[in-house]
Design a protein around this motif. Structure first.
Motif, PDB file in Angstrom:
ATOM      1  N   UNK A  61     -19.546  -0.697  26.645  1.00 47.43           N
ATOM      2  CA  UNK A  61     -18.171  -1.157  26.516  1.00 47.43           C
ATOM      3  C   UNK A  61     -17.266  -0.559  27.577  1.00 47.43           C
ATOM      4  N   UNK A  86     -11.325  -3.679  25.998  1.00 46.87           N
ATOM      5  CA  UNK A  86     -11.014  -4.831  25.190  1.00 46.87           C
ATOM      6  C   UNK A  86      -9.534  -5.159  25.346  1.00 46.87           C
ATOM      7  N   UNK A 119      -6.568  -2.931  24.079  1.00 47.01           N
ATOM      8  CA  UNK A 119      -6.778  -2.481  22.704  1.00 47.01           C
ATOM      9  C   UNK A 119      -7.923  -1.465  22.607  1.00 47.01           C
ATOM     10  N   UNK A 132      -8.672  -9.980  17.192  1.00 47.28           N
ATOM     11  CA  UNK A 132      -9.028  -8.581  17.225  1.00 47.28           C
ATOM     12  C   UNK A 132      -9.337  -8.094  15.826  1.00 47.28           C
ATOM     13  N   UNK A 173     -19.944  -2.512  15.247  1.00 42.91           N
ATOM     14  CA  UNK A 173     -18.548  -2.561  15.658  1.00 42.91           C
ATOM     15  C   UNK A 173     -17.834  -1.313  15.199  1.00 42.91           C
ATOM     16  N   UNK A 196     -14.110   0.417  15.076  1.00 42.93           N
ATOM     17  CA  UNK A 196     -12.702   0.066  15.176  1.00 42.93           C
ATOM     18  C   UNK A 196     -11.930   1.152  15.910  1.00 42.93           C
ATOM     19  N   UNK A 197     -10.914   0.709  16.636  1.00 46.83           N
ATOM     20  CA  UNK A 197      -9.937   1.631  17.197  1.00 46.83           C
ATOM     21  C   UNK A 197      -8.562   1.049  16.907  1.00 46.83           C
ATOM     22  N   UNK A 198      -7.545   1.717  17.354  1.00 45.84           N
ATOM     23  CA  UNK A 198      -6.190   1.290  17.030  1.00 45.84           C
ATOM     24  C   UNK A 198      -5.920  -0.110  17.563  1.00 45.84           C
ATOM     25  N   UNK A 204      -7.821  -2.650  17.707  1.00 50.43           N
ATOM     26  CA  UNK A 204      -8.918  -3.371  18.323  1.00 50.43           C
ATOM     27  C   UNK A 204     -10.260  -2.870  17.850  1.00 50.43           C
ATOM     28  N   UNK A 205     -11.271  -3.187  18.592  1.00 45.48           N
ATOM     29  CA  UNK A 205     -12.618  -2.748  18.229  1.00 45.48           C
ATOM     30  C   UNK A 205     -13.460  -2.698  19.493  1.00 45.48           C
ATOM     31  N   UNK A 206     -14.602  -2.023  19.389  1.00 47.10           N
ATOM     32  CA  UNK A 206     -15.602  -2.096  20.446  1.00 47.10           C
ATOM     33  C   UNK A 206     -16.955  -2.249  19.796  1.00 47.10           C
TER      34      UNK A 206
END
Lengths: 113, 114
Positions: free
Chosen positions: A45, A48, A55, A97, B93, B95-97, B99-101
């Protein structure tokens, strides 16, 4: 419907140069993510973007930057290229998202000489 | 830390047999898991997903099993066909603030022998 499109498909650069990779998401998808895939490994990654805002950011140096445009397309920029930046760069889009599955393009193969 | 790994780098099966690809994950807070298939020259393609409130989900010829106790995922492909030959990635997946990765494992290459 067109899938995720990336350009160019292949690119050769030399060390120290910069590169811009482009991505158009699936129509209606507002989130774009960028991944780097080194041969023989899983995608890593990078960024995003959702609604033109960053994000998420992966563990990549500041030489890597990106942006998303009002039409939700995106660019990935890499400055001061290193040999180790040689990889397949994948763009993926998703509708929004959240807990999302990704729809990937075929990638841009970048070779740094 | 965050990592998704696979037990086997390659798997060779006879056409018509069932295939099982295994995957371990380390983030116990992950609540959404996905299997992707990547063919040569293409980007990863979604196969099937599962949320952490489930332990099994079935699709067409594919089944994903989730064992949260041991943090293990598996992908089962029934009646494996030559077109199933590809690299398979499990992913989670995070999560972040706002959003996600998606964190991918290293992949398992599946060879289907005719």
């Amino acid at each position: 419907d067109a899938g995720v499109t990336q350009s160019p498909t292949h690119l050769i650069k030399t060390r120290g140069q910069h590169v811009t990779l482009r991505c158009s998401p699936i129509s209606g998808h507002k989130s774009v993510s960028w991944y780097q895939q080194v041969l023989g490994q899983g995608p890593q990654f990078i960024f995003q973007y959702y609604e033109k805002e960053e994000r998420g950011r992966g563990n990549f140096p500041d030489r890597f930057s990106a942006r998303q445009f009002p039409n939700y397309s995106s660019e990935l920029n890499v400055n001061a290229l290193l040999l180790g930046d040689s990889a397949l760069y994948l763009c993926a889009s998703s509708p929004w998202s959240g807990d999302e599955k990704l729809f990937f393009g075929s990638g841009t193969q970048l070779s740094v000489l | 830390g965050e990592s998704v790994g696979l037990h086997l780098p390659t798997l060779s099966v006879q056409e018509g047999d069932n295939s099982i690809i295994n995957c371990a994950y380390s983030n116990s807070a992950s609540d959404y898991f996905i299997w992707y298939k990547q063919e040569s020259g293409k980007g990863p393609q979604f196969i099937i997903d599962i949320r952490s409130n489930m332990d099994k989900r079935q699709g067409q010829r594919v089944t994903v099993l989730l064992n949260k106790t041991v943090k293990h995922l598996s992908l089962q492909i029934a009646a494996t066909q030559p077109g199933d030959s590809a690299v398979y990635f499990c992913a989670e997946n995070s999560r972040n603030t706002g959003g996600f990765k998606t964190i991918f494992g290293a992949g398992t290459r599946l060879f289907v022998k005719a």
